[in-house]
Write a protein that holds these residues in place. Structure first.
Motif, PDB file in Angstrom:
ATOM      1  N   LYS A 318       0.843  -1.198   0.000  1.00  0.00           N
ATOM      2  CA  LYS A 318       0.000   0.000   0.000  1.00  0.00           C
ATOM      3  C   LYS A 318       0.880   1.251   0.000  1.00  0.00           C
ATOM      4  CE  LYS A 318      -3.741   0.989   2.200  1.00  0.00           C
ATOM      5  NZ  LYS A 318      -4.741   1.204   3.270  1.00  0.00           N
ATOM      6  N   MET A 357      -6.357   1.575  -1.619  1.00  0.00           N
ATOM      7  CA  MET A 357      -7.029   0.801  -0.575  1.00  0.00           C
ATOM      8  C   MET A 357      -6.906  -0.687  -0.891  1.00  0.00           C
ATOM      9  SD  MET A 357     -11.076   1.523  -1.431  1.00  0.00           S
ATOM     10  CE  MET A 357     -10.813   3.262  -1.745  1.00  0.00           C
ATOM     11  N   THR A 358      -7.057  -1.505   0.129  1.00  0.00           N
ATOM     12  CA  THR A 358      -7.067  -2.946  -0.099  1.00  0.00           C
ATOM     13  C   THR A 358      -8.459  -3.382  -0.554  1.00  0.00           C
ATOM     14  OG1 THR A 358      -7.715  -3.493   2.163  1.00  0.00           O
ATOM     15  CG2 THR A 358      -5.346  -3.297   1.719  1.00  0.00           C
ATOM     16  N   TYR A 359      -8.524  -4.567  -1.123  1.00  0.00           N
ATOM     17  CA  TYR A 359      -9.822  -5.119  -1.513  1.00  0.00           C
ATOM     18  C   TYR A 359     -10.727  -5.249  -0.297  1.00  0.00           C
ATOM     19  CZ  TYR A 359     -13.375  -8.494  -2.894  1.00  0.00           C
ATOM     20  OH  TYR A 359     -14.566  -9.134  -3.117  1.00  0.00           O
ATOM     21  N   MET A 362     -12.237  -1.883   0.523  1.00  0.00           N
ATOM     22  CA  MET A 362     -13.285  -1.516  -0.432  1.00  0.00           C
ATOM     23  C   MET A 362     -14.530  -2.361  -0.216  1.00  0.00           C
ATOM     24  SD  MET A 362     -13.298  -1.464  -4.638  1.00  0.00           S
ATOM     25  CE  MET A 362     -13.174  -3.242  -4.816  1.00  0.00           C
ATOM     26  N   VAL A 401     -12.986  -7.748  -8.668  1.00  0.00           N
ATOM     27  CA  VAL A 401     -12.639  -6.398  -8.200  1.00  0.00           C
ATOM     28  C   VAL A 401     -13.243  -5.344  -9.135  1.00  0.00           C
ATOM     29  CG1 VAL A 401     -10.753  -4.803  -7.700  1.00  0.00           C
ATOM     30  CG2 VAL A 401     -10.518  -7.220  -7.125  1.00  0.00           C
ATOM     31  N   TRP A 405     -15.867  -2.495  -8.074  1.00  0.00           N
ATOM     32  CA  TRP A 405     -15.538  -1.087  -8.292  1.00  0.00           C
ATOM     33  C   TRP A 405     -16.722  -0.320  -8.893  1.00  0.00           C
ATOM     34  CZ3 TRP A 405     -12.321   2.591  -6.959  1.00  0.00           C
ATOM     35  CH2 TRP A 405     -12.247   3.749  -7.727  1.00  0.00           C
ATOM     36  N   ILE A 416      -6.518  -0.521  -6.151  1.00  0.00           N
ATOM     37  CA  ILE A 416      -7.028  -1.511  -5.204  1.00  0.00           C
ATOM     38  C   ILE A 416      -6.005  -2.645  -5.140  1.00  0.00           C
ATOM     39  CG2 ILE A 416      -8.974  -2.994  -4.572  1.00  0.00           C
ATOM     40  CD1 ILE A 416      -9.655   0.016  -4.868  1.00  0.00           C
ATOM     41  N   ASN A 488      -8.539 -10.792   1.542  1.00  0.00           N
ATOM     42  CA  ASN A 488      -8.109  -9.910   0.463  1.00  0.00           C
ATOM     43  C   ASN A 488      -7.958 -10.637  -0.864  1.00  0.00           C
ATOM     44  OD1 ASN A 488      -7.519  -7.016   1.438  1.00  0.00           O
ATOM     45  ND2 ASN A 488      -6.716  -8.312   3.080  1.00  0.00           N
TER      46      ASN A 488
END
Length: 551
Positions: A318, A357-359, A362, A401, A405, A416, A488
């Motif tokens: 990150k 951001m991480t999955y 989100m 993902v 989104w 992400i 994740n």
């Protein structure tokens, strides 16, 4: 020492003759041949119930593992050593015009001798001390060593104090369906036969660590492997008005520049350091050509670990992604201002800021905002996506993902971070319990006993440096580390799932004693005969005896 060279060589060539490329019917064929070979041993003709060929679980392909065990009669003991190795290989396209000979070592050698070879390859081809061909090194000579020891103890159970389990697993080169399926059988045998798994010996290949390195390595434990992945969104625009949008490929390029070969992302533990991450895929997600910039891009990297957890890696990446994003925005602004000076256009303020951001972050945000509407939609989307056979687990994760989104209220450019493939856990062998101490002691004594018979140094290190199925017979991670990897990974629970409790149920200290050679996964793959066919089986044999006797 056991006089084993010719028999191990014979088994190696028999196994090599079968083109057992991962994810092909060859995996099924080699399992059937290996099962027939073992079934022909007199011991298993007498004890057929101690030999199994069984299909993998939760696998889209039909392929099999082969398992067998010998009960020692020297002393009644529940102690058991597992000999494990994989039957599959990578493909043979790299052999180009010699592909038809890739699995025929004798014919291949003759053909190679007629080619213009690199100097060191030529020396080995002319020496009669090297075995060339696909699987010679990775790892059919190692599997043949184990097969020889299984046969030896089936003929001499009176020399065996305890039990010996042989496991030949499929699918090591891709998704480890083989070992993950075999865990349930190993657990059943543990309960049914009272086995106390005291050690496991893998026999994957070893190679020089640097040019001129003469050491032959044995490894205690193994490196862990993750596939951190990045879904990158930009701001779409017509290429004729390129500065009105933000190309996600620019961010992706900066991300790769930041992460690829970065020594800050090497993980040191027990005096050993992983290689840095490197990109394995970088692409935008435009399905067809248009004159608009891409809306999103996708990048993933190989990432090795010795002591970091999956959460540690996400935190570090990150930070790296934020640096890369800011670098991309700074470069965009610099070039935009220069263009404005050249064109006479008025510059506007750059509207974007780095957003990473991480999955999991989100997913939690969207679940909190939209509740069941979002979670039910995503569950249905994943189920529907399973029908698309063109998607591997990595692209499956990217599509999930991408779909999530679409629910984001704020669609300004972002990165992400997530995992898109199997986590192969790291395994340490620090000697924290009796079983680990016994294995380390047996290994040290075996090396001391064998070293005088071999001119090159035999050196013990802590982490096998390549991905292997050793990751799935022991665990050094705690539950929170595994949970972070699962939460994740957008494919978790649908496209793939690993029951790490199966690993904990076995949790056996593991080492790697494997054939030595060069150019694994390449056209000139080759194994040194003396070490691979003589030293490896004898080292492994002394470790077996040392572990089972407790001396």
């Amino acid at each position: 020492m056991l006089d084993c060279r010719e028999e191990v060589l014979f088994f190696t060539k028999q196994l090599m003759n079968i083109e057992s490329i991962v994810n092909t019917n060859g995996e099924k064929e080699i399992a059937q041949v290996l099962h027939s070979m073992i079934a022909s041993f007199p011991y298993f003709m007498e004890h057929p119930e101690q030999l199994l060929i069984e299909p993998t679980h939760d696998d889209e392909l039909e392929r099999y593992n082969v398992l067998a065990f010998v009960r020692g009669t020297k002393n009644a003991s529940s102690k058991t050593v597992i000999l494990m190795g994989h039957m599959d290989t990578v493909g043979i396209d790299d052999f180009t015009q010699l592909a038809d000979l890739a699995c025929k070592p004798d014919e291949l050698l003759e053909a190679l001798r007629n080619e213009d070879l690199p100097e060191n390859v030529r020396a080995h081809a002319d020496s009669d001390e090297w075995l060339f061909g696909r699987g010679s090194l990775d790892m059919k000579s190692g599997l043949a060593s184990h097969l020889y020891l299984l046969k030896y103890y089936s003929e001499h159970p009176e020399e065996l104090e305890g039990n010996l389990v042989f496991l030949a697993e499929c699918d090591e080169e891709d998704s480890s369906h083989g070992i993950l399926s075999a865990l349930k059988t190993l657990q059943a045998w543990k309960q049914q036969h009272g086995f106390e798994y005291s050690a496991a010996v893998n026999s994957d290949f070893v190679a020089p660590r640097f040019e001129g390195d003469e050491n032959r390595y044995i490894y205690k434990g193994t490196v862990g492997k993750l596939l951190p992945s990045f879904f990158i969104t930009g701001a779409e625009t017509h290429v004729g008005s390129c500065f009105e949008g933000l190309d996600p490929n620019l961010i992706a390029a900066e991300l790769t520049r930041q992460i690829d070969y970065n020594p800050d992302l090497c993980n040191e533990a027990l005096g050993e350091t992983t290689v840095p991450p490197v990109s394995l895929k970088q692409t935008d997600l435009k399905p067809v050509y248009t004159v608009q910039t891409a809306l999103s891009a996708y990048v993933y990297y190989n990432f090795f670990i010795h002591s970091w957890s999956p959460k540690d890696v996400l935190d570090k990446l990150k930070s790296q992604a934020e640096i890369a994003f800011n670098n991309a925005l700074a470069l965009f602004e610099e070039r935009y201002k220069k263009f404005c000076q050249l064109s006479g256009e008025a510059c506007r303020e750059i509207p974007w800021q780095a957003r990473v951001m991480t999955y999991e972050e989100m997913d939690n945000l969207l679940a909190a905002q939209f509740g069941n509407e979002y979670t039910c939609h995503m569950a249905g989307f994943k189920e529907q996506l399973l029908h698309d056979q063109t998607l591997d687990v990595r692209m499956f994760a990217a599509r999930v993902v991408e779909e999530a989104w679409k629910w984001m209220p704020d669609k300004s450019p972002a990165i992400i971070v997530f995992y898109s493939s199997l986590y192969s856990p790291r395994v340490e062998l620090p000697g924290k319990n009796v079983a680990e101490k016994n294995l380390i002691s047996a290994l040290d004594k075996a090396v001391a006993a064998i070293q005088p018979n071999y001119e090159k140094p035999i050196v013990i290190r802590n982490f096998f440096p390549y991905i292997s199925d050793m990751s799935f017979v022991a665990l050094s991670d705690d539950e929170s580390a595994l949970d972070s990897a699962a939460r994740n990974n957008p494919s978790w629970g649908t496209k793939f799932f690993v029951n790490y409790q199966d690993v904990r149920n076995i949790n056996v200290p593991v080492i790697n004693i494997g054939p030595y050679g060069l150019d694994a996964h390449k056209k000139y793959e080759r194994a040194e005969l003396e070490y691979s066919l003589e030293i490896v089986p004898n080292l492994t044999n002394l470790v077996i005896r040392g572990v089972l006797s407790g001396q």
